[in-house]
Design a protein around this motif. Structure first.
Motif, PDB file in Angstrom:
ATOM      1  N   ILE A 122      -4.083  11.852  -4.792  1.00  0.00           N
ATOM      2  CA  ILE A 122      -3.325  10.834  -4.563  1.00  0.00           C
ATOM      3  C   ILE A 122      -4.118   9.478  -4.390  1.00  0.00           C
ATOM      4  O   ILE A 122      -3.756   8.275  -5.006  1.00  0.00           O
ATOM      5  N   VAL A 123      -5.101   9.344  -3.674  1.00  0.00           N
ATOM      6  CA  VAL A 123      -6.141   8.293  -3.447  1.00  0.00           C
ATOM      7  C   VAL A 123      -6.543   7.768  -4.690  1.00  0.00           C
ATOM      8  O   VAL A 123      -6.609   6.573  -5.128  1.00  0.00           O
ATOM      9  N   ASP A 124      -7.005   8.609  -5.648  1.00  0.00           N
ATOM     10  CA  ASP A 124      -7.466   8.195  -6.810  1.00  0.00           C
ATOM     11  C   ASP A 124      -6.552   7.664  -7.726  1.00  0.00           C
ATOM     12  O   ASP A 124      -6.904   6.658  -8.150  1.00  0.00           O
ATOM     13  N   THR A 143       0.829  -1.211   0.065  1.00  0.00           N
ATOM     14  CA  THR A 143       0.143   0.043  -0.144  1.00  0.00           C
ATOM     15  C   THR A 143       0.858   1.389   0.116  1.00  0.00           C
ATOM     16  O   THR A 143       0.654   2.312  -0.761  1.00  0.00           O
ATOM     17  N   ARG A 144       1.689   1.255   0.959  1.00  0.00           N
ATOM     18  CA  ARG A 144       2.861   2.194   0.701  1.00  0.00           C
ATOM     19  C   ARG A 144       3.445   2.443  -0.548  1.00  0.00           C
ATOM     20  O   ARG A 144       3.561   3.823  -0.836  1.00  0.00           O
ATOM     21  N   ARG A 145       3.885   1.546  -1.181  1.00  0.00           N
ATOM     22  CA  ARG A 145       4.372   1.699  -2.422  1.00  0.00           C
ATOM     23  C   ARG A 145       3.423   2.214  -3.538  1.00  0.00           C
ATOM     24  O   ARG A 145       3.800   3.124  -4.275  1.00  0.00           O
ATOM     25  N   GLU A 146       2.243   1.883  -3.503  1.00  0.00           N
ATOM     26  CA  GLU A 146       1.281   2.100  -4.231  1.00  0.00           C
ATOM     27  C   GLU A 146       1.145   3.804  -4.172  1.00  0.00           C
ATOM     28  O   GLU A 146       1.095   4.708  -5.156  1.00  0.00           O
ATOM     29  N   ILE A 147       1.070   4.237  -2.851  1.00  0.00           N
ATOM     30  CA  ILE A 147       0.844   5.688  -2.531  1.00  0.00           C
ATOM     31  C   ILE A 147       2.035   6.430  -2.971  1.00  0.00           C
ATOM     32  O   ILE A 147       1.697   7.482  -3.508  1.00  0.00           O
ATOM     33  N   GLN A 148       3.142   5.887  -2.876  1.00  0.00           N
ATOM     34  CA  GLN A 148       4.471   6.565  -3.015  1.00  0.00           C
ATOM     35  C   GLN A 148       4.547   6.866  -4.676  1.00  0.00           C
ATOM     36  O   GLN A 148       4.883   7.637  -5.335  1.00  0.00           O
ATOM     37  N   GLN A 149       4.305   5.638  -5.346  1.00  0.00           N
ATOM     38  CA  GLN A 149       4.182   5.603  -6.791  1.00  0.00           C
ATOM     39  C   GLN A 149       2.999   6.655  -7.420  1.00  0.00           C
ATOM     40  O   GLN A 149       3.406   7.339  -8.226  1.00  0.00           O
ATOM     41  N   ALA A 150       1.945   6.766  -6.723  1.00  0.00           N
ATOM     42  CA  ALA A 150       0.862   7.741  -7.050  1.00  0.00           C
ATOM     43  C   ALA A 150       1.353   9.085  -6.844  1.00  0.00           C
ATOM     44  O   ALA A 150       1.292   9.945  -7.835  1.00  0.00           O
ATOM     45  N   ILE A 151       2.270   9.588  -5.931  1.00  0.00           N
ATOM     46  CA  ILE A 151       2.394  10.919  -5.663  1.00  0.00           C
ATOM     47  C   ILE A 151       3.670  10.924  -6.557  1.00  0.00           C
ATOM     48  O   ILE A 151       3.710  12.219  -7.071  1.00  0.00           O
ATOM     49  N   ALA A 152       4.432  10.125  -6.972  1.00  0.00           N
ATOM     50  CA  ALA A 152       5.653  10.363  -7.900  1.00  0.00           C
ATOM     51  C   ALA A 152       4.850  10.690  -9.404  1.00  0.00           C
ATOM     52  O   ALA A 152       5.374  11.689  -9.892  1.00  0.00           O
TER      53      ALA A 152
END
Length: 179
Positions: free
Chosen positions: A44-46, A19-28
């Protein structure tokens, strides 16, 4: 069964990491598209395809997210936070030299976003203070670096840490801006 319990914990840890990786990928991805100041938690969540509450289980807000990413980058760069006090622009250059190509693109894309600069400087200050306690030199370094970055912003981003580290460090040391 004790073995079953350990498997559940490991699965839970893996889920948190994923989940953290997905969030960090999204912000990137978002940081490559628009300024940090314009990015919302909803964006970010979208992008990460997660629930808003899931985001808040991992991060307080988007600033906390950036702080945790930067802290990890500094840890991976294996540099002393004391270097920030004496040679802050070389400290930033070392971090940049140890980042991925995507991170370099993000930094370049965000160079004109004041909110991005502020969260980076504040994160570095927190890390330095955490490792040194209350340190007057760190506070004064932080002030001088902030002043130099603000001056650079007002002058059309004339200097880049990646390209002009010697000049920026000289400005820091001499406390004189180029004409």
């Amino acid at each position: 069964n004790d073995t079953d319990h350990k498997v559940v914990i490991k699965m839970s840890d893996m889920r948190k990491i994923r989940t953290r990786r997905e969030i960090q990928q999204a912000i990137a991805e978002l940081l490559l598209q628009k300024p940090f100041s314009k990015i919302t938690v909803k964006d970010i969540v979208d992008k990460a395809l997660i629930n808003r509450n899931t985001f808040y289980l991992h991060y307080r807000d988007k600033y906390d997210l950036i702080e945790q990413i930067l802290t990890s980058m500094i840890d991976q760069a294996d540099i002393s936070v004391n270097d920030f006090i004496h040679q802050p622009f070389y400290f930033f250059q070392t971090i940049m030299n140890n980042t991925s190509a995507v991170s370099k693109k993000i930094i370049d894309r965000q160079k004109k976003d004041q909110a991005f600069h502020e969260v980076i400087l504040r994160t570095v200050l927190h890390i330095v203070m955490k490792n040194n306690g209350e340190n007057d030199a760190a506070w004064f370094t932080f002030g001088k670096v902030s002043a130099i970055m603000s001056w650079n912003t007002e002058h059309g981003y004339r200097y880049s840490i990646g390209r002009d580290v010697k000049t920026l460090q000289k400005i820091y040391e001499t406390e004189k801006f180029p004409k």
